[in-house]
Design a protein around this motif. Structure first.
Motif, short mmCIF file in Angstrom:
data_model
loop_
_atom_site.label_atom_id
_atom_site.label_comp_id
_atom_site.label_asym_id
_atom_site.label_seq_id
_atom_site.Cartn_x
_atom_site.Cartn_y
_atom_site.Cartn_z
N SER A 103 38.58 66.29 1.99
CA SER A 103 38.12 67.04 3.36
C SER A 103 36.76 67.92 3.25
N ALA A 104 37.83 69.10 2.67
CA ALA A 104 36.59 69.52 2.11
C ALA A 104 35.01 70.51 1.66
N VAL A 105 35.16 68.81 0.98
CA VAL A 105 33.92 68.12 0.10
C VAL A 105 33.09 67.48 2.52
N SER A 106 33.73 66.83 2.64
CA SER A 106 32.85 66.06 3.54
C SER A 106 33.01 67.20 5.21
N VAL A 107 33.30 68.45 5.26
CA VAL A 107 33.48 69.13 6.23
C VAL A 107 31.61 70.04 6.07
N VAL A 108 31.84 70.63 4.65
CA VAL A 108 30.44 71.06 3.76
C VAL A 108 29.17 70.24 4.60
N ALA A 109 29.33 68.64 4.05
CA ALA A 109 28.50 67.73 4.01
C ALA A 109 28.05 67.53 5.28
N TYR A 110 29.24 67.48 6.01
CA TYR A 110 28.25 67.02 7.01
C TYR A 110 28.20 68.19 8.45
N THR A 111 28.57 69.44 8.24
CA THR A 111 27.77 70.56 8.64
C THR A 111 26.55 71.19 7.89
N ASN A 112 25.88 70.56 6.88
CA ASN A 112 24.82 70.65 6.71
C ASN A 112 23.66 69.26 6.89
N ILE A 113 24.06 69.40 7.73
CA ILE A 113 22.76 67.91 7.46
C ILE A 113 21.82 68.02 8.75
N PRO A 114 21.27 68.12 7.74
CA PRO A 114 19.16 68.50 8.38
C PRO A 114 18.96 68.09 10.45
N ALA A 115 18.78 69.56 10.75
CA ALA A 115 17.99 68.25 11.85
C ALA A 115 17.56 67.83 12.19
N GLY A 116 17.17 67.23 13.15
CA GLY A 116 16.91 65.55 12.96
C GLY A 116 17.75 64.61 12.80
N ALA A 117 18.51 64.66 12.18
CA ALA A 117 19.14 63.95 11.28
C ALA A 117 20.05 63.01 11.71
N ASN A 118 20.44 62.80 12.86
CA ASN A 118 21.80 62.63 14.50
C ASN A 118 22.26 61.32 13.33
N GLY A 119 21.01 60.45 12.01
CA GLY A 119 21.79 58.90 12.73
C GLY A 119 23.06 59.30 11.36
N LEU A 120 22.36 60.36 10.49
CA LEU A 120 23.43 60.37 9.19
C LEU A 120 24.61 61.63 10.04
N VAL A 121 24.74 61.86 11.15
CA VAL A 121 25.78 62.67 11.46
C VAL A 121 27.04 62.07 12.22
N LEU A 122 25.72 60.14 12.89
CA LEU A 122 26.97 59.20 13.05
C LEU A 122 27.73 58.91 11.47
N VAL A 123 27.25 58.33 10.97
CA VAL A 123 27.79 57.84 9.52
C VAL A 123 28.55 58.51 8.59
N LEU A 124 27.90 59.94 9.03
CA LEU A 124 29.33 60.97 7.86
C LEU A 124 30.36 61.30 8.86
N GLY A 125 30.78 60.83 9.97
CA GLY A 125 31.52 61.54 11.56
C GLY A 125 32.70 60.44 10.86
N PHE A 126 32.59 59.28 9.84
CA PHE A 126 33.56 57.91 10.12
C PHE A 126 34.67 58.61 8.74
N PRO A 127 33.88 59.30 7.22
CA PRO A 127 34.25 59.75 6.61
C PRO A 127 35.32 61.28 6.49
N LEU A 128 34.97 61.85 7.03
CA LEU A 128 35.49 62.67 7.72
C LEU A 128 36.70 62.69 8.58
N GLY A 129 36.69 61.91 9.88
CA GLY A 129 37.86 62.06 10.61
C GLY A 129 38.38 60.98 9.08
N PHE A 130 38.15 60.14 8.98
CA PHE A 130 39.30 59.87 7.46
C PHE A 130 40.41 60.68 6.66
N CYS A 131 39.73 61.56 6.29
CA CYS A 131 39.64 62.72 4.94
C CYS A 131 40.81 63.75 5.75
#
Length: 426
Positions: free
Chosen positions: A316-344
């Motif tokens: 969960s800690a790793v997922s939080v850091v990854a989710y909130t450090n996605i580069p601007a404009g990469a909203n597709g990656l926000v979508l993808v990382l939302g799944f493991p964030l919610g899972f963990c």
């Protein structure tokens, strides 16, 4: 402690016990009705809670609130929930699990609806605090009700399914939010969201007619000289357990509520998503959460309560850091990382219902579970407020990283608690 228990009559060696829904069949007819009541209660508890985070931007605009005031709406709910949760737990030890469950559901439903009529920020703050009284008690009471029907072999996955009701209620809230805010102007829509919090009234009818306490648990409570007191969970032999269980709950819930409160705002203000877009992104987060609850429930039976929590605290800690450090404009990656964030961040909760129930004897189980879970929730509630104040300088995304610290606290707390996998409840 006696190993006599009620509930399933099948032995662990029977093949049926290991089938996909063997845990549900093993509950028996009365246990399945209790499961339905607890699942429904927790789903609607979740629904009523998320009416605020999903409406937060509209509420803040309507009352001209800053980030700190907005975060305080969530914090006061969670702080007061400690009082409601501890009180409901003690009530469950005195009047029974089912009666206490109905009290909590009525309370959170009434005051969620009242929030929709609030004429100013101060009144909304008071109503939201009172909603916390019922919100805090429902999970603890419902989890104990089901735990006392479940066998030690299946208890983790059974309570994991109860916990998954949170994702179901969250999903329902997002669907209603998307529709309401799409068709109504924001100043009206946030009030309508709160008014839909009357839904739990339907559940009360079912619970009253169909659900009863586990017979053996009811008998033990009646025969015990100790009937649900706060002094009972701080006596010699339980003091250490209570203190470390509160610390564990603080860490896990501090991380969770930070994300649950601020991710919708983060998606709107820093990722620039529309109402419909936010709902789509949250769908991935919630889908991950639902599967996380179920997976965590299974793993807590396989790995043990403590190992499951450590595993998902780190992830969960790793997922939080990854989710909130996605580069601007990469909203597709926000979508993808939302799944493991919610899972963990959800899988870590799956063992809580069984773990806390197994830490306390029957006579004070409701008090112990209600107090530790909800006191931890109240202390952890300051994380969303802190994020709110930090957001003005760091941005919501930067401040959210602070939630990862909470998961470290949870890992430290496990050093003071025993492993309880396989422990009978009486």
């Amino acid at each position: 402690m006696s190993t006599t228990r009620t509930g399933p009559t099948k032995t662990p060696q029977e093949p049926e016990a290991e089938r996909p829904f063997g845990w549900l069949r093993a509950l028996g007819p009365r246990g399945r009705r209790a499961f339905t009541g607890a699942f429904g209660g927790y789903a609607l508890d979740s629904y009523d809670f998320f009416t605020l985070p999903l409406s937060m931007v509209a509420v803040a605009a309507y009352f001209s609130l800053d980030s700190g005031q907005t975060g305080l709406l969530t914090t006061v709910t969670l702080v007061v929930s400690a009082v409601g949760g501890a009180g409901a737990g003690m009530l469950a030890d005195r009047i029974g699990r089912v009666r206490a469950l109905m009290v909590t559901v009525v309370t959170y439903a009434v005051f969620t609806v009242a929030c929709g009529f609030a004429p100013d920020y101060e009144t909304l703050l008071v109503f939201r605090a009172l909603q916390g009284l019922g919100f805090g008690g429902e999970w603890a009471v419902g989890a104990i009700l089901v735990a006392e029907y479940a066998s030690a072999r299946h208890r983790g996955r059974t309570l994991g399914w109860v916990q998954s009701a949170w994702a179901a209620g969250w999903a329902l809230a997002v669907i209603v939010y998307t529709l309401v805010f799409h068709f109504l102007d924001a100043d009206t829509a946030w009030r309508v969201m709160f008014w839909t919090g009357a839904l739990p009234a339907l559940l009360i009818v079912y619970v009253r007619r169909n659900v009863e306490d586990a017979p053996e648990a009811a008998r033990v409570r009646r025969e015990s000289a100790e009937r649900g007191s706060f002094t009972g969970i701080f006596r010699a032999g339980l003091l250490r357990t209570t203190l470390f269980a509160v610390l564990l709950s603080t860490g896990v819930q501090g991380g969770y509520y930070t994300l649950a409160t601020w991710v919708p705002t983060y998606l709107k203000t820093e990722r620039g998503l529309t109402v419909v877009g936010t709902g789509g992104y949250l769908a991935f987060l919630i889908s991950g959460a639902f599967l996380g609850y179920l997976t965590g429930g299974y793993l807590t039976d396989r790995l043990g309560r403590k190992r499951n929590i450590v595993l998902f605290a780190v992830l969960s800690a790793v997922s939080v850091v990854a989710y909130t450090n996605i580069p601007a404009g990469a909203n597709g990656l926000v979508l993808v990382l939302g799944f493991p964030l919610g899972f963990c961040m959800s899988a870590i909760f799956s063992g809580f219902g069984s773990f806390l129930a197994e830490l306390y004897p029957t006579a004070v189980r409701g008090t112990g579970q209600g107090f530790t879970y909800n006191t931890g929730r109240a202390v952890g509630a300051f994380f969303p407020t802190l994020v709110g104040f930090l957001a003005d300088g760091w941005g919501v995304g930067g401040a959210l990283v602070f939630g990862a610290v909470a998961y470290g606290i949870a890992v430290v707390a496990l050093l003071g608690l025993p492993e309880t996998r396989g422990r009978e409840l009486w």
